[in-house]
Design a protein around this motif. Structure first.
Motif, PDB file in Angstrom:
ATOM      1  N   ASN A  44      12.724  16.246   6.231  1.00  0.00           N
ATOM      2  CA  ASN A  44      12.551  15.177   5.237  1.00  0.00           C
ATOM      3  C   ASN A  44      11.500  14.161   5.684  1.00  0.00           C
ATOM      4  N   ILE A  45      11.516  13.850   6.987  1.00  0.00           N
ATOM      5  CA  ILE A  45      10.530  12.905   7.509  1.00  0.00           C
ATOM      6  C   ILE A  45       9.121  13.489   7.399  1.00  0.00           C
ATOM      7  N   GLY A  46       8.978  14.788   7.650  1.00  0.00           N
ATOM      8  CA  GLY A  46       7.674  15.431   7.505  1.00  0.00           C
ATOM      9  C   GLY A  46       7.153  15.344   6.078  1.00  0.00           C
ATOM     10  N   TYR A  47       8.055  15.534   5.113  1.00  0.00           N
ATOM     11  CA  TYR A  47       7.651  15.417   3.702  1.00  0.00           C
ATOM     12  C   TYR A  47       7.236  13.982   3.381  1.00  0.00           C
ATOM     13  N   PHE A  48       8.016  13.013   3.862  1.00  0.00           N
ATOM     14  CA  PHE A  48       7.678  11.606   3.618  1.00  0.00           C
ATOM     15  C   PHE A  48       6.340  11.244   4.266  1.00  0.00           C
ATOM     16  N   ALA A  49       6.132  11.704   5.520  1.00  0.00           N
ATOM     17  CA  ALA A  49       4.891  11.383   6.225  1.00  0.00           C
ATOM     18  C   ALA A  49       3.677  11.933   5.484  1.00  0.00           C
ATOM     19  N   THR A  50       3.804  13.156   4.950  1.00  0.00           N
ATOM     20  CA  THR A  50       2.696  13.755   4.200  1.00  0.00           C
ATOM     21  C   THR A  50       2.394  12.944   2.946  1.00  0.00           C
ATOM     22  N   LEU A  51       3.449  12.557   2.225  1.00  0.00           N
ATOM     23  CA  LEU A  51       3.271  11.781   0.996  1.00  0.00           C
ATOM     24  C   LEU A  51       2.680  10.415   1.289  1.00  0.00           C
ATOM     25  N   TYR A  52       3.184   9.740   2.317  1.00  0.00           N
ATOM     26  CA  TYR A  52       2.707   8.398   2.659  1.00  0.00           C
ATOM     27  C   TYR A  52       1.265   8.450   3.163  1.00  0.00           C
ATOM     28  N   THR A  53       0.934   9.469   3.954  1.00  0.00           N
ATOM     29  CA  THR A  53      -0.435   9.620   4.445  1.00  0.00           C
ATOM     30  C   THR A  53      -1.408   9.848   3.296  1.00  0.00           C
ATOM     31  N   PHE A  54      -1.010  10.671   2.334  1.00  0.00           N
ATOM     32  CA  PHE A  54      -1.860  10.900   1.167  1.00  0.00           C
ATOM     33  C   PHE A  54      -2.069   9.605   0.393  1.00  0.00           C
ATOM     34  N   PHE A  55      -1.000   8.829   0.242  1.00  0.00           N
ATOM     35  CA  PHE A  55      -1.102   7.571  -0.497  1.00  0.00           C
ATOM     36  C   PHE A  55      -2.038   6.599   0.205  1.00  0.00           C
ATOM     37  N   LEU A  56      -1.906   6.457   1.530  1.00  0.00           N
ATOM     38  CA  LEU A  56      -2.785   5.561   2.272  1.00  0.00           C
ATOM     39  C   LEU A  56      -4.236   6.036   2.208  1.00  0.00           C
ATOM     40  N   SER A  57      -4.450   7.348   2.319  1.00  0.00           N
ATOM     41  CA  SER A  57      -5.811   7.892   2.236  1.00  0.00           C
ATOM     42  C   SER A  57      -6.419   7.639   0.870  1.00  0.00           C
ATOM     43  N   PHE A  58      -5.620   7.803  -0.180  1.00  0.00           N
ATOM     44  CA  PHE A  58      -6.102   7.542  -1.533  1.00  0.00           C
ATOM     45  C   PHE A  58      -6.504   6.084  -1.697  1.00  0.00           C
ATOM     46  N   ALA A  59      -5.680   5.175  -1.174  1.00  0.00           N
ATOM     47  CA  ALA A  59      -5.995   3.749  -1.276  1.00  0.00           C
ATOM     48  C   ALA A  59      -7.270   3.415  -0.506  1.00  0.00           C
ATOM     49  N   VAL A  60      -7.425   3.974   0.696  1.00  0.00           N
ATOM     50  CA  VAL A  60      -8.613   3.701   1.503  1.00  0.00           C
ATOM     51  C   VAL A  60      -9.871   4.212   0.804  1.00  0.00           C
ATOM     52  N   MET A  61      -9.847   5.431   0.277  1.00  0.00           N
ATOM     53  CA  MET A  61     -11.021   6.006  -0.374  1.00  0.00           C
ATOM     54  C   MET A  61     -11.387   5.236  -1.636  1.00  0.00           C
ATOM     55  N   THR A  62     -10.362   4.856  -2.420  1.00  0.00           N
ATOM     56  CA  THR A  62     -10.623   4.093  -3.648  1.00  0.00           C
ATOM     57  C   THR A  62     -11.249   2.741  -3.333  1.00  0.00           C
ATOM     58  N   LEU A  63     -10.678   2.042  -2.361  1.00  0.00           N
ATOM     59  CA  LEU A  63     -11.193   0.728  -2.005  1.00  0.00           C
ATOM     60  C   LEU A  63     -12.548   0.825  -1.316  1.00  0.00           C
ATOM     61  N   TRP A  64     -12.784   1.896  -0.581  1.00  0.00           N
ATOM     62  CA  TRP A  64     -14.098   2.072   0.036  1.00  0.00           C
ATOM     63  C   TRP A  64     -15.172   2.234  -1.032  1.00  0.00           C
ATOM     64  N   ASN A  65     -14.864   2.983  -2.087  1.00  0.00           N
ATOM     65  CA  ASN A  65     -15.818   3.111  -3.197  1.00  0.00           C
ATOM     66  C   ASN A  65     -16.081   1.761  -3.848  1.00  0.00           C
ATOM     67  N   ASN A  66     -15.013   0.969  -4.055  1.00  0.00           N
ATOM     68  CA  ASN A  66     -15.194  -0.367  -4.622  1.00  0.00           C
ATOM     69  C   ASN A  66     -16.030  -1.250  -3.701  1.00  0.00           C
ATOM     70  N   PHE A  67     -15.800  -1.121  -2.405  1.00  0.00           N
ATOM     71  CA  PHE A  67     -16.532  -1.922  -1.426  1.00  0.00           C
ATOM     72  C   PHE A  67     -18.021  -1.588  -1.447  1.00  0.00           C
ATOM     73  N   THR A  68     -18.343  -0.303  -1.486  1.00  0.00           N
ATOM     74  CA  THR A  68     -19.760   0.097  -1.517  1.00  0.00           C
ATOM     75  C   THR A  68     -20.411  -0.290  -2.844  1.00  0.00           C
ATOM     76  N   ASP A  69     -19.667  -0.194  -3.954  1.00  0.00           N
ATOM     77  CA  ASP A  69     -20.211  -0.628  -5.243  1.00  0.00           C
ATOM     78  C   ASP A  69     -20.510  -2.123  -5.230  1.00  0.00           C
TER      79      ASP A  69
END
Length: 254
Positions: A44-69
């Motif tokens: 269960n922890i492995g599933y949570f870690a995968t989901l949370y990591t994806f969420f953090l990566s999505f937030a970082v990539m989205t905000l990085w695009n906003n930052f460069t724009d």
């Protein structure tokens, strides 16, 4: 010591404190799970870690695009004022308009930037911006060629307005509060998961918990920095506006 170094020290110290805290609590109050329960929990922890990591990566990539724009818009906005100054030289009695351009750039760099770092806008700079439009309206071209330049300046002013409003929209960040709620809840759940994750080896446990906490904290710090491009360590500066101000003054001989 630079702010970057202090931030790194703070992140490492927070990860170490969280790791030692979870390790000591688990030593004093063992979780008491049997091997079967630990295996089930690890899945269960492995599933949570995968989901949370994806969420953090999505937030970082989205905000990085906003930052460069935002960084690109900061290049276009002052460059547009230089074009306006060059076009204004063709029109008669355009000195007040050029001075309004200089006042606007100076106010952005010295007043509005300070306000943006504090998550607010500058009324003084807004007044300089409004004055710029008033000075354009006072320009009176006296032939067809100068009228064409006057109309082209209107298009440049519209571009300037678009870049300005895009910049101000980034002052308070673009990440909505539900995302911040999920980010912080995920961090709390990570601490709880580390408490129940027992590798059966003291040194390995400390390294595992410390690695996980440090990576999560770095991601959260990076998200916060990218979401506030005009404050913090990774903030954007007003250097391009000061450079454009110097170029306009050189063109006008001020």
């Amino acid at each position: 010591m630079s702010p970057e170094a202090w931030n790194i020290i703070a992140l490492v110290a927070a990860a170490l404190a969280g790791t030692l805290g979870a390790f000591l609590i688990r030593r004093r109050r063992p979780h008491g799970l049997d091997p079967l329960q630990k295996n089930l929990l690890a899945t269960n922890i492995g599933y949570f870690a995968t989901l949370y990591t994806f969420f953090l990566s999505f937030a970082v990539m989205t905000l990085w695009n906003n930052f460069t724009d935002t960084s690109e818009d900061l290049a276009h906005e002052p460059y547009t004022t230089v074009i306006l100054a060059r076009e204004a030289q063709v029109l008669p009695h355009s000195e007040p308009f050029v001075r309004a351009l200089e006042a606007y750039l100076d106010s952005v760099a010295r007043e509005e930037w300070v306000a943006m770092s504090q998550d607010r806008r500058s009324p003084a700079t807004q007044e300089r911006y409004d004055a710029l439009w008033r000075e354009w309206e006072r320009l009176r071209p006296d032939d067809a060629v100068k009228t064409m330049y006057h109309v082209r300046m209107l298009e440049e002013l519209k571009d300037l307005s678009r870049y300005r409003h895009a910049r101000l929209e980034q002052v308070r960040g673009s990440l909505l509060w539900p995302f911040w709620l999920l980010i912080h809840l995920g961090f709390v759940f990570t601490l709880v998961a580390l408490f129940y994750t027992d590798l059966g080896h003291g040194v390995a446990d400390v390294w595992y918990m410390g690695m996980m906490l440090l990576l999560v904290l770095i991601n959260i710090w990076l998200i916060r920095e990218l979401d506030t491009p005009f404050s913090g360590v990774l903030r954007l500066g007003p250097e391009r506006f000061l450079d454009s101000l110097a170029r306009i003054r050189a063109l006008a001989g001020h």
